[in-house]
Write a protein that holds these residues in place. Structure first.
Motif, PDB file in Angstrom:
ATOM      1  N   LEU A   1      -5.509  19.997  -2.433  1.00  0.00           N
ATOM      2  CA  LEU A   1      -5.208  18.566  -2.310  1.00  0.00           C
ATOM      3  C   LEU A   1      -6.406  17.722  -2.701  1.00  0.00           C
ATOM      4  CD1 LEU A   1      -3.403  16.182  -1.285  1.00  0.00           C
ATOM      5  CD2 LEU A   1      -4.513  16.525   0.940  1.00  0.00           C
ATOM      6  N   VAL A   2      -7.553  18.002  -2.110  1.00  0.00           N
ATOM      7  CA  VAL A   2      -8.734  17.167  -2.351  1.00  0.00           C
ATOM      8  C   VAL A   2      -9.165  17.236  -3.813  1.00  0.00           C
ATOM      9  CG1 VAL A   2     -11.179  16.854  -1.758  1.00  0.00           C
ATOM     10  CG2 VAL A   2      -9.486  17.252   0.046  1.00  0.00           C
ATOM     11  N   ALA A   3      -9.003  18.386  -4.459  1.00  0.00           N
ATOM     12  CA  ALA A   3      -9.360  18.496  -5.877  1.00  0.00           C
ATOM     13  C   ALA A   3      -8.518  17.584  -6.749  1.00  0.00           C
ATOM     14  CB  ALA A   3      -9.210  19.944  -6.328  1.00  0.00           C
ATOM     15  N   ALA A   4      -7.291  17.273  -6.311  1.00  0.00           N
ATOM     16  CA  ALA A   4      -6.402  16.426  -7.115  1.00  0.00           C
ATOM     17  C   ALA A   4      -6.631  14.937  -6.883  1.00  0.00           C
ATOM     18  CB  ALA A   4      -4.946  16.777  -6.796  1.00  0.00           C
ATOM     19  N   LEU A   5      -7.274  14.558  -5.789  1.00  0.00           N
ATOM     20  CA  LEU A   5      -7.366  13.143  -5.439  1.00  0.00           C
ATOM     21  C   LEU A   5      -8.140  12.281  -6.451  1.00  0.00           C
ATOM     22  CD1 LEU A   5      -7.919  13.346  -1.559  1.00  0.00           C
ATOM     23  CD2 LEU A   5      -5.774  13.237  -2.855  1.00  0.00           C
TER      24      LEU A   5
ATOM     25  N   TRP B   1       4.126  17.393  -6.026  1.00  0.00           N
ATOM     26  CA  TRP B   1       3.329  16.676  -5.030  1.00  0.00           C
ATOM     27  C   TRP B   1       2.101  16.042  -5.673  1.00  0.00           C
ATOM     28  CZ3 TRP B   1      -1.768  17.671  -4.437  1.00  0.00           C
ATOM     29  CH2 TRP B   1      -2.264  18.945  -4.756  1.00  0.00           C
ATOM     30  N   GLU B   2       1.529  16.710  -6.684  1.00  0.00           N
ATOM     31  CA  GLU B   2       0.361  16.138  -7.352  1.00  0.00           C
ATOM     32  C   GLU B   2       0.756  14.916  -8.169  1.00  0.00           C
ATOM     33  OE1 GLU B   2      -2.821  15.429 -10.209  1.00  0.00           O
ATOM     34  OE2 GLU B   2      -0.737  15.969 -10.626  1.00  0.00           O
ATOM     35  N   ARG B   3       1.903  14.965  -8.825  1.00  0.00           N
ATOM     36  CA  ARG B   3       2.368  13.796  -9.580  1.00  0.00           C
ATOM     37  C   ARG B   3       2.689  12.636  -8.649  1.00  0.00           C
ATOM     38  NH1 ARG B   3       5.484  17.931 -11.890  1.00  0.00           N
ATOM     39  NH2 ARG B   3       7.427  17.009 -11.115  1.00  0.00           N
ATOM     40  N   ALA B   4       3.104  12.954  -7.408  1.00  0.00           N
ATOM     41  CA  ALA B   4       3.440  11.902  -6.439  1.00  0.00           C
ATOM     42  C   ALA B   4       2.214  11.137  -5.957  1.00  0.00           C
ATOM     43  CB  ALA B   4       4.174  12.509  -5.243  1.00  0.00           C
ATOM     44  N   LEU B   5       1.011  11.617  -6.264  1.00  0.00           N
ATOM     45  CA  LEU B   5      -0.205  10.900  -5.877  1.00  0.00           C
ATOM     46  C   LEU B   5      -0.418   9.625  -6.680  1.00  0.00           C
ATOM     47  CD1 LEU B   5      -2.704  13.860  -5.418  1.00  0.00           C
ATOM     48  CD2 LEU B   5      -2.080  12.189  -3.653  1.00  0.00           C
TER      49      LEU B   5
ATOM     50  N   VAL C   1       5.221  14.667   2.160  1.00  0.00           N
ATOM     51  CA  VAL C   1       5.090  16.000   1.572  1.00  0.00           C
ATOM     52  C   VAL C   1       5.130  17.029   2.690  1.00  0.00           C
ATOM     53  CG1 VAL C   1       3.654  17.545   0.188  1.00  0.00           C
ATOM     54  CG2 VAL C   1       3.686  15.080  -0.312  1.00  0.00           C
ATOM     55  N   ASP C   2       5.936  18.059   2.517  1.00  0.00           N
ATOM     56  CA  ASP C   2       5.988  19.145   3.500  1.00  0.00           C
ATOM     57  C   ASP C   2       6.704  20.336   2.865  1.00  0.00           C
ATOM     58  OD1 ASP C   2       5.689  19.098   6.872  1.00  0.00           O
ATOM     59  OD2 ASP C   2       6.849  20.741   6.024  1.00  0.00           O
ATOM     60  N   ARG C   3       6.545  21.489   3.466  1.00  0.00           N
ATOM     61  CA  ARG C   3       7.304  22.658   3.011  1.00  0.00           C
ATOM     62  C   ARG C   3       8.763  22.577   3.447  1.00  0.00           C
ATOM     63  NH1 ARG C   3       4.653  28.039   4.709  1.00  0.00           N
ATOM     64  NH2 ARG C   3       4.394  26.958   6.684  1.00  0.00           N
ATOM     65  N   HIS C   4       9.065  21.665   4.379  1.00  0.00           N
ATOM     66  CA  HIS C   4      10.430  21.449   4.855  1.00  0.00           C
ATOM     67  C   HIS C   4      10.776  19.964   4.706  1.00  0.00           C
ATOM     68  CE1 HIS C   4      10.084  25.449   6.614  1.00  0.00           C
ATOM     69  NE2 HIS C   4       8.943  25.054   7.150  1.00  0.00           N
ATOM     70  N   ARG C   5      12.040  19.674   4.574  1.00  0.00           N
ATOM     71  CA  ARG C   5      12.462  18.285   4.432  1.00  0.00           C
ATOM     72  C   ARG C   5      12.321  17.533   5.746  1.00  0.00           C
ATOM     73  NH1 ARG C   5      14.346  17.013  -0.287  1.00  0.00           N
ATOM     74  NH2 ARG C   5      15.058  18.662  -1.706  1.00  0.00           N
ATOM     75  N   VAL C   6      11.885  16.281   5.640  1.00  0.00           N
ATOM     76  CA  VAL C   6      11.859  15.396   6.804  1.00  0.00           C
ATOM     77  C   VAL C   6      13.261  14.846   6.997  1.00  0.00           C
ATOM     78  CG1 VAL C   6      10.882  13.300   7.804  1.00  0.00           C
ATOM     79  CG2 VAL C   6       9.451  14.789   6.355  1.00  0.00           C
TER      80      VAL C   6
ATOM     81  N   MET D   1       0.843  -1.188   0.000  1.00  0.00           N
ATOM     82  CA  MET D   1       0.000   0.000   0.000  1.00  0.00           C
ATOM     83  C   MET D   1       0.883   1.245   0.000  1.00  0.00           C
ATOM     84  SD  MET D   1      -2.729   1.337   2.903  1.00  0.00           S
ATOM     85  CE  MET D   1      -3.829  -0.069   2.700  1.00  0.00           C
ATOM     86  N   ARG D   2       0.507   2.237  -0.793  1.00  0.00           N
ATOM     87  CA  ARG D   2       1.230   3.508  -0.855  1.00  0.00           C
ATOM     88  C   ARG D   2       0.397   4.573  -0.153  1.00  0.00           C
ATOM     89  NH1 ARG D   2       5.262   6.351  -3.593  1.00  0.00           N
ATOM     90  NH2 ARG D   2       4.678   8.384  -4.468  1.00  0.00           N
ATOM     91  N   VAL D   3       1.000   5.257   0.809  1.00  0.00           N
ATOM     92  CA  VAL D   3       0.312   6.229   1.652  1.00  0.00           C
ATOM     93  C   VAL D   3       1.053   7.561   1.584  1.00  0.00           C
ATOM     94  CG1 VAL D   3      -0.318   6.826   4.028  1.00  0.00           C
ATOM     95  CG2 VAL D   3      -0.596   4.473   3.219  1.00  0.00           C
ATOM     96  N   MET D   4       0.312   8.657   1.349  1.00  0.00           N
ATOM     97  CA  MET D   4       0.903   9.987   1.378  1.00  0.00           C
ATOM     98  C   MET D   4       0.600  10.643   2.719  1.00  0.00           C
ATOM     99  SD  MET D   4       0.250  13.351  -1.066  1.00  0.00           S
ATOM    100  CE  MET D   4       1.279  12.795  -2.440  1.00  0.00           C
ATOM    101  N   ILE D   5       1.616  11.314   3.283  1.00  0.00           N
ATOM    102  CA  ILE D   5       1.438  12.123   4.484  1.00  0.00           C
ATOM    103  C   ILE D   5       1.818  13.553   4.142  1.00  0.00           C
ATOM    104  CG2 ILE D   5       2.111  12.505   6.883  1.00  0.00           C
ATOM    105  CD1 ILE D   5       2.937   9.564   7.039  1.00  0.00           C
ATOM    106  N   THR D   6       0.870  14.471   4.217  1.00  0.00           N
ATOM    107  CA  THR D   6       1.202  15.884   4.058  1.00  0.00           C
ATOM    108  C   THR D   6       1.477  16.467   5.448  1.00  0.00           C
ATOM    109  OG1 THR D   6      -1.033  16.808   4.293  1.00  0.00           O
ATOM    110  CG2 THR D   6      -0.396  15.946   2.107  1.00  0.00           C
ATOM    111  N   GLY D   7       2.311  17.491   5.502  1.00  0.00           N
ATOM    112  CA  GLY D   7       2.715  18.006   6.806  1.00  0.00           C
ATOM    113  C   GLY D   7       3.579  17.000   7.548  1.00  0.00           C
ATOM    114  N   ALA D   8       4.360  16.234   6.788  1.00  0.00           N
ATOM    115  CA  ALA D   8       5.096  15.104   7.356  1.00  0.00           C
ATOM    116  C   ALA D   8       6.210  15.516   8.303  1.00  0.00           C
ATOM    117  CB  ALA D   8       5.670  14.242   6.225  1.00  0.00           C
ATOM    118  N   ALA D   9       6.704  16.750   8.200  1.00  0.00           N
ATOM    119  CA  ALA D   9       7.807  17.189   9.042  1.00  0.00           C
ATOM    120  C   ALA D   9       7.352  17.740  10.388  1.00  0.00           C
ATOM    121  CB  ALA D   9       8.648  18.240   8.320  1.00  0.00           C
ATOM    122  N   GLY D  10       6.049  17.821  10.607  1.00  0.00           N
ATOM    123  CA  GLY D  10       5.534  18.305  11.889  1.00  0.00           C
ATOM    124  C   GLY D  10       5.610  17.241  12.967  1.00  0.00           C
ATOM    125  N   ARG D  11       5.274  17.626  14.195  1.00  0.00           N
ATOM    126  CA  ARG D  11       5.382  16.697  15.324  1.00  0.00           C
ATOM    127  C   ARG D  11       4.512  15.462  15.128  1.00  0.00           C
ATOM    128  NH1 ARG D  11       3.655  18.359  20.423  1.00  0.00           N
ATOM    129  NH2 ARG D  11       2.099  19.676  19.403  1.00  0.00           N
TER     130      ARG D  11
END
Length: 253
Positions: A104-108, A67-71, A29-34, A1-11
């Motif tokens: 995000l939801v528009a691209a799903l 990020w959209e292509r990564a979906l 996916v995040d504005r900063h690198r994990v 299974m492939r799962v995307m996490i947005t805001g991945a660099a947060g707590r």
């Protein structure tokens, strides 16, 4: 299974990565690198769309963002990306919470993503809590259920209501099979002892297992669950959360 996490660099994103990394293929996916992990660095709020007949969203111009292509091939998205400050301004939440979620939801649907797990907040219900306090903090007092309508008291709370409704819209429009909105409580390693956040505390261990159950439980439609540990002083009724996800919190304050 492939799962995307947005805001991945947060707590919360880092906790979720630790929980799922050994079991699923993660796209982060995040504005900063994990740190130490491959990351799609992107700002979800920057995408621009237009509505065309027969009522479909199209990119206005330019190539689709990375990020959209990564979906491609993603089954489930955990959408954590947002400005997390309860005191965020209208301008901040309009961009980073509402617009980013809409983009995000528009691209799903274009990538046949099946499930959205949306990081909402218990703050969408604080109007109910204020109206019911202090009795709702007593173990035997009235509790606020998942089926009660939102009643936010801040721009941040309104933005989380908007995120929930965007997910529900996608389900009702048959663009997603399911959306689970998780109204997360006060996330920290240990509960506070001297302020009201102790009533809504959620431990890292409980949030991890709750998100895992959201991923693994086969449901259709739109659902609201509460993400907090099992303290008797919680103002919220966790019975629907427990029943829907077959989940039992392990921690309590």
């Amino acid at each position: 299974m492939r799962v995307m996490i947005t805001g991945a660099a947060g707590r919360i994103g880092l906790e979720l990565i630790e929980e799922l990394a050994d079991d699923v293929e993660l796209c982060l996916v995040d504005r900063h690198r994990v740190p130490g992990r491959s990351t799609v660095v992107a700002d979800l709020s920057r995408v621009r769309w237009r509505l065309t007949r027969p009522y479909r969203l199209r990119w206005i111009r330019g190539p689709r963002p990375r990020w959209e292509r990564a979906l491609a091939g993603v089954d489930t998205v955990f959408h954590l990306a947002a400005n997390p400050s309860p005191s965020a301004s209208w301008q901040q939440v309009a961009r980073h919470n509402i617009a980013a979620t809409g983009n995000l939801v528009a691209a799903l649907p274009q990538h046949n993503v099946r499930k959205l797990i949306f990081a909402s907040s218990h703050r969408v219900m604080l109007g109910h809590v204020r109206a019911a306090a202090p009795s709702c903090y007593r173990p035997e007092g009235p509790k606020i259920g998942s089926d009660q309508p939102p009643r936010p008291i801040s721009a941040y709370g309104v933005s989380k209501v908007a995120g929930e409704m965007i997910g529900r819209m996608a389900v009702d429009a048959q663009q997603l099979q399911s959306c689970i909105a998780v109204r997360i409580g006060s996330f920290r390693p240990e509960p506070a002892r001297h302020d009201d956040t102790r009533h809504t505390w959620v431990s890292p261990a409980d949030l991890r297992t709750l998100f895992r159950r959201c991923l693994e439980t086969e449901v259709t439609g739109f659902h609201v669950v509460y993400g907090m540990s099992g303290q008797p002083s919680s103002p919220y009724d966790l019975s629907h959360t427990r029943q829907l996800l077959s989940w039992t919190p392990l921690s309590s304050s």
